[in-house]
Design an enzyme around this catalytic site. Structure first.
Site, PDB file in Angstrom:
ATOM      1  N   THR A 124      30.010 -44.359 -33.923  1.00 46.44           N
ATOM      2  CA  THR A 124      31.410 -45.168 -33.522  1.00 46.44           C
ATOM      3  C   THR A 124      32.204 -44.504 -32.271  1.00 46.44           C
ATOM      4  OG1 THR A 124      33.258 -46.035 -34.208  1.00 46.44           O
ATOM      5  CG2 THR A 124      32.494 -44.164 -35.537  1.00 46.44           C
ATOM      6  N   ASP A 125      32.835 -45.308 -31.651  1.00 45.23           N
ATOM      7  CA  ASP A 125      33.468 -45.015 -30.658  1.00 45.23           C
ATOM      8  C   ASP A 125      34.960 -44.303 -31.014  1.00 45.23           C
ATOM      9  OD1 ASP A 125      34.891 -47.384 -31.662  1.00 45.23           O
ATOM     10  OD2 ASP A 125      35.275 -48.317 -29.410  1.00 45.23           O
ATOM     11  N   GLU A 126      35.096 -44.582 -32.461  1.00 45.39           N
ATOM     12  CA  GLU A 126      36.437 -43.968 -32.888  1.00 45.39           C
ATOM     13  C   GLU A 126      36.119 -42.248 -33.180  1.00 45.39           C
ATOM     14  OE1 GLU A 126      37.892 -45.864 -36.500  1.00 45.39           O
ATOM     15  OE2 GLU A 126      37.692 -47.906 -35.467  1.00 45.39           O
ATOM     16  N   TYR A 149      37.980 -41.844 -41.998  1.00 51.07           N
ATOM     17  CA  TYR A 149      36.817 -42.502 -41.689  1.00 51.07           C
ATOM     18  C   TYR A 149      36.340 -41.943 -40.494  1.00 51.07           C
ATOM     19  CZ  TYR A 149      33.793 -45.872 -39.171  1.00 51.07           C
ATOM     20  OH  TYR A 149      32.787 -46.529 -38.414  1.00 51.07           O
ATOM     21  N   LYS A 153      32.753 -39.605 -39.422  1.00 51.64           N
ATOM     22  CA  LYS A 153      31.454 -40.196 -38.777  1.00 51.64           C
ATOM     23  C   LYS A 153      31.273 -39.053 -37.584  1.00 51.64           C
ATOM     24  CE  LYS A 153      29.601 -43.564 -38.577  1.00 51.64           C
ATOM     25  NZ  LYS A 153      28.204 -44.248 -39.370  1.00 51.64           N
TER      26      LYS A 153
HETATM   27  P1  NAD Z   1      29.370 -52.560 -43.636  1.00 49.19           P
HETATM   28  O1  NAD Z   1      30.706 -51.902 -44.625  1.00 49.19           O
HETATM   29  O2  NAD Z   1      29.794 -54.145 -43.541  1.00 49.19           O
HETATM   30  O3  NAD Z   1      28.143 -51.978 -44.339  1.00 49.19           O
HETATM   31  C1  NAD Z   1      27.864 -50.683 -44.924  1.00 49.19           C
HETATM   32  C2  NAD Z   1      26.736 -50.904 -45.749  1.00 49.19           C
HETATM   33  O4  NAD Z   1      26.156 -49.471 -46.306  1.00 49.19           O
HETATM   34  C3  NAD Z   1      26.682 -51.760 -47.100  1.00 49.19           C
HETATM   35  O5  NAD Z   1      25.740 -52.653 -47.188  1.00 49.19           O
HETATM   36  C4  NAD Z   1      26.802 -50.635 -48.211  1.00 49.19           C
HETATM   37  O6  NAD Z   1      26.314 -51.028 -49.465  1.00 49.19           O
HETATM   38  C5  NAD Z   1      26.122 -49.480 -47.658  1.00 49.19           C
HETATM   39  N1  NAD Z   1      26.225 -48.354 -48.248  1.00 49.19           N
HETATM   40  C6  NAD Z   1      27.764 -47.712 -48.321  1.00 49.19           C
HETATM   41  N2  NAD Z   1      27.495 -46.490 -48.841  1.00 49.19           N
HETATM   42  C7  NAD Z   1      26.236 -46.457 -49.158  1.00 49.19           C
HETATM   43  C8  NAD Z   1      25.371 -45.310 -49.914  1.00 49.19           C
HETATM   44  N3  NAD Z   1      26.281 -44.228 -50.401  1.00 49.19           N
HETATM   45  N4  NAD Z   1      24.270 -45.331 -50.033  1.00 49.19           N
HETATM   46  C9  NAD Z   1      23.627 -46.653 -49.459  1.00 49.19           C
HETATM   47  N5  NAD Z   1      24.119 -47.408 -48.961  1.00 49.19           N
HETATM   48  C10 NAD Z   1      25.484 -47.493 -48.850  1.00 49.19           C
HETATM   49  O7  NAD Z   1      29.470 -51.569 -42.373  1.00 49.19           O
HETATM   50  P2  NAD Z   1      29.132 -52.049 -40.885  1.00 49.19           P
HETATM   51  O8  NAD Z   1      30.323 -52.678 -40.443  1.00 49.19           O
HETATM   52  O9  NAD Z   1      27.847 -53.090 -41.030  1.00 49.19           O
HETATM   53  O10 NAD Z   1      28.770 -50.754 -40.167  1.00 49.19           O
HETATM   54  C11 NAD Z   1      27.425 -50.280 -40.411  1.00 49.19           C
HETATM   55  C12 NAD Z   1      27.284 -48.884 -39.512  1.00 49.19           C
HETATM   56  O11 NAD Z   1      27.813 -49.189 -38.170  1.00 49.19           O
HETATM   57  C13 NAD Z   1      28.363 -47.999 -40.197  1.00 49.19           C
HETATM   58  O12 NAD Z   1      27.769 -46.518 -40.047  1.00 49.19           O
HETATM   59  C14 NAD Z   1      29.574 -48.009 -39.001  1.00 49.19           C
HETATM   60  O13 NAD Z   1      30.263 -46.766 -38.958  1.00 49.19           O
HETATM   61  C15 NAD Z   1      28.986 -48.216 -37.755  1.00 49.19           C
HETATM   62  N6  NAD Z   1      29.902 -48.976 -36.695  1.00 49.19           N
HETATM   63  C16 NAD Z   1      30.394 -50.059 -37.106  1.00 49.19           C
HETATM   64  C17 NAD Z   1      31.076 -50.794 -36.306  1.00 49.19           C
HETATM   65  C18 NAD Z   1      32.020 -51.948 -36.598  1.00 49.19           C
HETATM   66  O14 NAD Z   1      32.715 -52.538 -35.898  1.00 49.19           O
HETATM   67  N7  NAD Z   1      31.548 -52.553 -37.763  1.00 49.19           N
HETATM   68  C19 NAD Z   1      31.136 -50.151 -34.652  1.00 49.19           C
HETATM   69  C20 NAD Z   1      30.539 -49.142 -34.614  1.00 49.19           C
HETATM   70  C21 NAD Z   1      29.837 -48.326 -35.620  1.00 49.19           C
HETATM   71  O1  DAU Z   2      35.611 -49.295 -33.242  1.00 45.41           O
HETATM   72  C1  DAU Z   2      34.581 -49.223 -34.055  1.00 45.41           C
HETATM   73  C2  DAU Z   2      34.942 -49.357 -35.358  1.00 45.41           C
HETATM   74  O2  DAU Z   2      35.719 -50.739 -35.469  1.00 45.41           O
HETATM   75  C3  DAU Z   2      34.045 -49.234 -36.525  1.00 45.41           C
HETATM   76  O3  DAU Z   2      33.668 -47.696 -36.450  1.00 45.41           O
HETATM   77  C4  DAU Z   2      34.564 -49.256 -38.010  1.00 45.41           C
HETATM   78  O4  DAU Z   2      33.775 -49.217 -38.907  1.00 45.41           O
HETATM   79  C5  DAU Z   2      35.333 -50.738 -37.899  1.00 45.41           C
HETATM   80  O5  DAU Z   2      35.660 -51.127 -39.144  1.00 45.41           O
HETATM   81  C6  DAU Z   2      36.206 -50.871 -36.667  1.00 45.41           C
HETATM   82  O6  DAU Z   2      37.508 -50.542 -36.918  1.00 45.41           O
HETATM   83  P1  DAU Z   2      38.867 -50.731 -36.728  1.00 45.41           P
HETATM   84  O7  DAU Z   2      39.664 -50.116 -37.506  1.00 45.41           O
HETATM   85  O8  DAU Z   2      39.021 -51.076 -35.022  1.00 45.41           O
HETATM   86  O9  DAU Z   2      38.637 -52.307 -37.002  1.00 45.41           O
HETATM   87  P2  DAU Z   2      39.590 -53.394 -38.059  1.00 45.41           P
HETATM   88  O10 DAU Z   2      39.174 -54.771 -37.918  1.00 45.41           O
HETATM   89  O11 DAU Z   2      40.050 -52.918 -39.264  1.00 45.41           O
HETATM   90  O12 DAU Z   2      40.851 -53.338 -37.131  1.00 45.41           O
HETATM   91  C7  DAU Z   2      40.821 -53.804 -35.671  1.00 45.41           C
HETATM   92  C8  DAU Z   2      42.142 -53.941 -35.082  1.00 45.41           C
HETATM   93  O13 DAU Z   2      42.989 -54.724 -35.852  1.00 45.41           O
HETATM   94  C9  DAU Z   2      42.870 -52.432 -35.344  1.00 45.41           C
HETATM   95  O14 DAU Z   2      43.664 -52.159 -34.289  1.00 45.41           O
HETATM   96  C10 DAU Z   2      43.637 -52.658 -36.616  1.00 45.41           C
HETATM   97  C11 DAU Z   2      44.073 -54.147 -36.388  1.00 45.41           C
HETATM   98  N1  DAU Z   2      44.291 -54.782 -37.720  1.00 45.41           N
HETATM   99  C12 DAU Z   2      43.409 -54.914 -38.567  1.00 45.41           C
HETATM  100  C13 DAU Z   2      43.417 -55.653 -39.716  1.00 45.41           C
HETATM  101  C14 DAU Z   2      42.304 -55.508 -40.847  1.00 45.41           C
HETATM  102  C15 DAU Z   2      45.427 -55.850 -37.998  1.00 45.41           C
HETATM  103  O15 DAU Z   2      46.428 -55.840 -37.037  1.00 45.41           O
HETATM  104  N2  DAU Z   2      45.519 -56.500 -38.978  1.00 45.41           N
HETATM  105  C16 DAU Z   2      44.732 -56.635 -39.929  1.00 45.41           C
HETATM  106  O16 DAU Z   2      44.763 -57.069 -40.921  1.00 45.41           O
END
Ligand code: NAD
Ligand code: DAU
Length: 335
Positions: A124-126, A149, A153
């Site tokens: 992730t960019d985070e 988190y 990562k």
């Molecule tokens: P998500 O929370 O939707 O899904 C996570 C999945 O991992 C779930 O199906 C969960 O059951 C499984 N999981 C959790 N713990 C586990 C364990 N111990 N063993 C096996 N399975 C397990 O997540 P997502 O948003 O699809 O993100 C997927 C990946 O991409 C993550 O690694 C996240 O850090 C990365 N990522 C997400 C975003 C985003 O915006 N969502 C952006 C950049 C990177």
């Molecule tokens: O940047 C990549 C990341 O994006 C991934 O690595 C993470 O897994 C994914 O959850 C996401 O993280 P963020 O914290 O950026 O996503 P979230 O949707 O939780 O929040 C997006 C932005 O919106 C953040 O600035 C917080 C704000 N927010 C979020 C929620 C849930 C609100 O203002 N209100 C809300 O209820």
């Protein structure tokens, strides 16, 4: 035939990736290893009986995980499995270290033992921390995570790269910006805002609502992952971005406008502790090495996403009502 071990394949991005691989590649088999946490949903994926297998497995349990490698020849590992929600990591960081760090270490060790062809760590960019008003993250930006988190990562990324340098393992890392699209669990900003707006409920906006994220439609992330697997060099990190920076307040206003809902649904609430101000990605490296460019702009992507959530009301209503837990039990508990 190449076999992909996809961890976290019942989550948001993992399920979109598996669907793409099974629909687009004739010579691919997929093994989905998922713990089925709250964020997983078997209904994210239809059944693919011939070239798809599911293991209900916690990647932090090395003995259990070893079964997959003992029972199957794995070519590619794509590690999506993670605790992924920043707010939950602030409330309870322990499980983030367990899954995201220890789980990744287990996967690395087993992948090395079984000589996998490529190991892609989905990151992730985070991991880079927070930006001011100007500048972008490049692959050279030092890691500076600020939430439990992102710290977990970044730790996993460093472990993964250490396996490349120390043992010569064929590791790659992709770091992506904020994804949105079909099957995203409704705790994340965009699906939460769409569903609350449809239900005429308040949408919580943290702090002053002016934090900036770079948004990418999930299909674009999936395309980029495929390109990294095909054309990326081992030992390298690839940034993936959507070219779509936006303030949170503007995202929510756009959604409300599209749904003809009033902006009075926005409720400013207490800020997230340590809330990263701005993320922006320089993804010129993946573009020049693989040709990747995101196909969706933010407006087209959000319109498509709103449409999906309207047409798939049953999917999210079931999650909100909690029935999905019973579904898990029926489908998988006694397997
Ligand atoms: P998500 O929370 O939707 O899904 C996570 C999945 O991992 C779930 O199906 C969960 O059951 C499984 N999981 C959790 N713990 C586990 C364990 N111990 N063993 C096996 N399975 C397990 O997540 P997502 O948003 O699809 O993100 C997927 C990946 O991409 C993550 O690694 C996240 O850090 C990365 N990522 C997400 C975003 C985003 O915006 N969502 C952006 C950049 C990177
Ligand atoms: O940047 C990549 C990341 O994006 C991934 O690595 C993470 O897994 C994914 O959850 C996401 O993280 P963020 O914290 O950026 O996503 P979230 O949707 O939780 O929040 C997006 C932005 O919106 C953040 O600035 C917080 C704000 N927010 C979020 C929620 C849930 C609100 O203002 N209100 C809300 O209820």
């Amino acid at each position: 035939m190449k076999t992909y071990l996809v961890t976290g394949g019942f989550g948001f991005i993992g399920s979109n990736f598996i669907r793409h691989i099974l629909n687009m590649r004739k010579n691919a088999a997929v093994i989905n290893a998922d713990k089925l946490t709250y964020a997983a949903n078997p209904k994210n994926l239809p059944d693919y009986p011939e070239d798809y297998k599911f293991y209900k497995i916690d990647i932090a349990d090395k003995l259990e995980l070893a079964k997959i490698f003992n029972e199957n020849r794995i070519d590619f590992v794509v590690n999506f499995a993670a605790e992924s929600h920043v707010d939950r990591s602030i409330a309870a960081p322990g499980i983030f270290v367990k899954t995201n760090v220890e789980g990744t270490l287990n996967l690395l060790e087993l992948s090395m033992k079984h000589n996998v062809e490529k190991f892609l760590q989905i990151s992730t960019d985070e991991a880079y921390g927070s930006l001011g008003a100007a500048g972008k993250f490049s692959e050279e930006t030092p890691l500076s995570p600020r939430s439990p988190y992102s710290a977990s990562k970044a730790s996993a990324d460093m472990l993964a790269m250490s396996f490349f340098h120390t043992y010569g393992m064929p590791v790659l890392i992709s770091r992506c910006s904020n994804n949105y699209g079909p099957y995203q669990f409704p705790e994340k900003l965009i699906p939460l805002a769409i569903i609350n707006a449809l239900n005429n409920k308040d949408i919580p906006l943290y702090g002053d609502g002016r934090n900036i994220r770079d948004w990418i439609y999930v299909d674009d992330h999936v395309d980029a992952i495929c390109l990294v697997l095909e054309k990326g060099k081992t030992g390298e990190v690839y940034n993936i971005g959507g070219n779509s920076e936006a303030e949170n307040a503007d995202i929510i206003k756009f959604i409300l406008d599209k749904l003809n809902k009033p902006s009075s649904l926005i409720k400013y609430v207490k800020d997230r502790p340590g809330h990263d101000r701005r993320y922006a990605m320089d993804f010129s490296k993946i573009t020049s090495e693989t040709g990747f460019m995101p196909a969706y702009g933010i407006e087209k992507g959000i319109e498509k996403t709103i449409d999906w959530y309207i047409k798939n009301e049953n999917w999210w209503k079931e999650i909100l009502s909690g029935n999905y837990k019973e579904y898990y039990k029926e489908m998988y508990e006694n397997r």
